[in-house]
Enzyme design. Sequence first.
Site, PDB file in Angstrom:
ATOM      1  N   LEU A   1       0.819  -1.202   0.000  1.00 16.30           N
ATOM      2  CA  LEU A   1       0.000   0.000   0.000  1.00 16.30           C
ATOM      3  C   LEU A   1       0.860   1.263   0.000  1.00 16.30           C
ATOM      4  O   LEU A   1       0.521   2.259  -0.645  1.00 16.30           O
ATOM      5  CB  LEU A   1      -0.923  -0.008   1.218  1.00 16.30           C
ATOM      6  CG  LEU A   1      -2.218   0.812   1.141  1.00 16.30           C
ATOM      7  CD1 LEU A   1      -3.146   0.288   0.073  1.00 16.30           C
ATOM      8  CD2 LEU A   1      -2.911   0.811   2.502  1.00 16.30           C
TER       9      LEU A   1
ATOM     10  N   THR B   1      10.223   6.215   3.226  1.00 22.07           N
ATOM     11  CA  THR B   1      11.249   5.419   3.885  1.00 22.07           C
ATOM     12  C   THR B   1      11.142   3.937   3.544  1.00 22.07           C
ATOM     13  O   THR B   1      10.077   3.429   3.212  1.00 22.07           O
ATOM     14  CB  THR B   1      11.175   5.559   5.420  1.00 22.07           C
ATOM     15  OG1 THR B   1      10.149   4.687   5.940  1.00 22.07           O
ATOM     16  CG2 THR B   1      10.882   6.988   5.838  1.00 22.07           C
TER      17      THR B   1
ATOM     18  N   ASN C   1       2.894   3.495   7.620  1.00 20.23           N
ATOM     19  CA  ASN C   1       2.437   2.318   6.884  1.00 20.23           C
ATOM     20  C   ASN C   1       3.301   1.088   7.133  1.00 20.23           C
ATOM     21  O   ASN C   1       2.842  -0.038   6.957  1.00 20.23           O
ATOM     22  CB  ASN C   1       2.427   2.642   5.383  1.00 20.23           C
ATOM     23  CG  ASN C   1       2.203   1.421   4.528  1.00 20.23           C
ATOM     24  OD1 ASN C   1       1.108   0.880   4.465  1.00 20.23           O
ATOM     25  ND2 ASN C   1       3.261   0.957   3.862  1.00 20.23           N
TER      26      ASN C   1
ATOM     27  N   SER D   1      -3.623   0.643  10.385  1.00 23.43           N
ATOM     28  CA  SER D   1      -3.898  -0.519  11.225  1.00 23.43           C
ATOM     29  C   SER D   1      -4.413  -1.630  10.308  1.00 23.43           C
ATOM     30  O   SER D   1      -3.801  -1.929   9.279  1.00 23.43           O
ATOM     31  CB  SER D   1      -4.909  -0.152  12.320  1.00 23.43           C
ATOM     32  OG  SER D   1      -5.237  -1.279  13.109  1.00 23.43           O
TER      33      SER D   1
ATOM     34  N   TYR E   1      -0.424 -10.348  15.759  1.00 23.12           N
ATOM     35  CA  TYR E   1      -0.598  -9.301  14.746  1.00 23.12           C
ATOM     36  C   TYR E   1      -1.784  -8.410  15.091  1.00 23.12           C
ATOM     37  O   TYR E   1      -1.681  -7.173  15.046  1.00 23.12           O
ATOM     38  CB  TYR E   1      -0.781  -9.928  13.368  1.00 23.12           C
ATOM     39  CG  TYR E   1      -1.111  -8.919  12.287  1.00 23.12           C
ATOM     40  CD1 TYR E   1      -0.119  -8.088  11.775  1.00 23.12           C
ATOM     41  CD2 TYR E   1      -2.410  -8.791  11.796  1.00 23.12           C
ATOM     42  CE1 TYR E   1      -0.415  -7.144  10.797  1.00 23.12           C
ATOM     43  CE2 TYR E   1      -2.711  -7.857  10.820  1.00 23.12           C
ATOM     44  CZ  TYR E   1      -1.710  -7.035  10.324  1.00 23.12           C
ATOM     45  OH  TYR E   1      -2.026  -6.098   9.358  1.00 23.12           O
TER      46      TYR E   1
ATOM     47  N   LYS F   1      -2.117  -4.313  15.993  1.00 23.33           N
ATOM     48  CA  LYS F   1      -2.998  -3.394  15.274  1.00 23.33           C
ATOM     49  C   LYS F   1      -4.078  -2.810  16.188  1.00 23.33           C
ATOM     50  O   LYS F   1      -4.531  -1.675  15.962  1.00 23.33           O
ATOM     51  CB  LYS F   1      -3.615  -4.109  14.068  1.00 23.33           C
ATOM     52  CG  LYS F   1      -2.587  -4.480  12.994  1.00 23.33           C
ATOM     53  CD  LYS F   1      -1.800  -3.251  12.522  1.00 23.33           C
ATOM     54  CE  LYS F   1      -0.870  -3.552  11.370  1.00 23.33           C
ATOM     55  NZ  LYS F   1      -0.152  -2.344  10.890  1.00 23.33           N
TER      56      LYS F   1
ATOM     57  N   THR G   1      -2.003  -6.858  -2.178  1.00 24.62           N
ATOM     58  CA  THR G   1      -0.615  -6.408  -2.068  1.00 24.62           C
ATOM     59  C   THR G   1       0.259  -7.623  -1.781  1.00 24.62           C
ATOM     60  O   THR G   1      -0.209  -8.758  -1.809  1.00 24.62           O
ATOM     61  CB  THR G   1      -0.469  -5.380  -0.928  1.00 24.62           C
ATOM     62  OG1 THR G   1      -0.688  -6.052   0.329  1.00 24.62           O
ATOM     63  CG2 THR G   1      -1.469  -4.243  -1.073  1.00 24.62           C
TER      64      THR G   1
END
Length: 283
Positions: free
Chosen positions: A16, A34, A84, A135, A150, A154, A185
Amino acid sequence: MENQKVWFVTGASKGLGLTLVKTLLSNGLNVAATSRNLNDLINAVGEHENFLPLAVDLIDESSVEAAVSQTISKFGQVDVVVNNAGYGMLGALEELSDKESRQNFDVNVFGSLNVIRKVLPQLRKQQSGHIFNISSIGGFSGNFPGFGIYCATKFAVVGFTESLAAEVKSLGIKATVVEPGYFRTAFLTEGSLAVPNAPIDAYKEVRDSQAAHQNDINNQQPGDPAKAVEVIIEASKSKNPPLHLFLGPDAYQVADTKIADVQRDMANWKYLATATNFDEVSA
């Protein structure tokens, strides 16, 4: 004025983040982005006059601080920050070691907090800015076997974004937490989705989930990343942006189910669960 805004995007060499950076640059905006590997980032995005690629270790505060300083030196300001960077972790809570779990928190949670701490002095100085923290719908509902750690990272992102929004509102700064569903993605590919070093066969639901995500769902996700980033960009232009930005019909469905489940639990236990204050002392 929109094309004069400066965006700072982490985790921009794929997924993304990459789609967002390419879209912003094509729209003529100034972008600092970055990645852990500078060459990967430059190869993915290309060279642009209005683009500042940065090699950053997000869990190293000095590295983050240097990146923010370079961005301000080049563009003079920072207007929109998108946290992100992150990766998936699929494994039962018992399977994942302390080290594996902490590494996921380091990147998904503490990396974003480092960025927020280092960018806020500039945003406070400007009395403006918008921070987007990416998130997941797994940060709103944890009902996904094998994604406990995970989801926990989030959920943390959702929690600190809600507090952040309340803390910076009077300073002219906005905050939005983005909670996407499944988008096509590289999130489910090797290198983006970690699995346990010591799996336990007893967790059939987790193994089934792992097989489904790696073999069936990967590259079949219904969400279009290009459409997702357009929604984020539109939210950045809004005078009254959402605090919670759910993305995708699947995210809306999961959120609706969670809300209904919570409301049902509250209603079923309301009588007992609200009779918990001290009894009034009779005169």
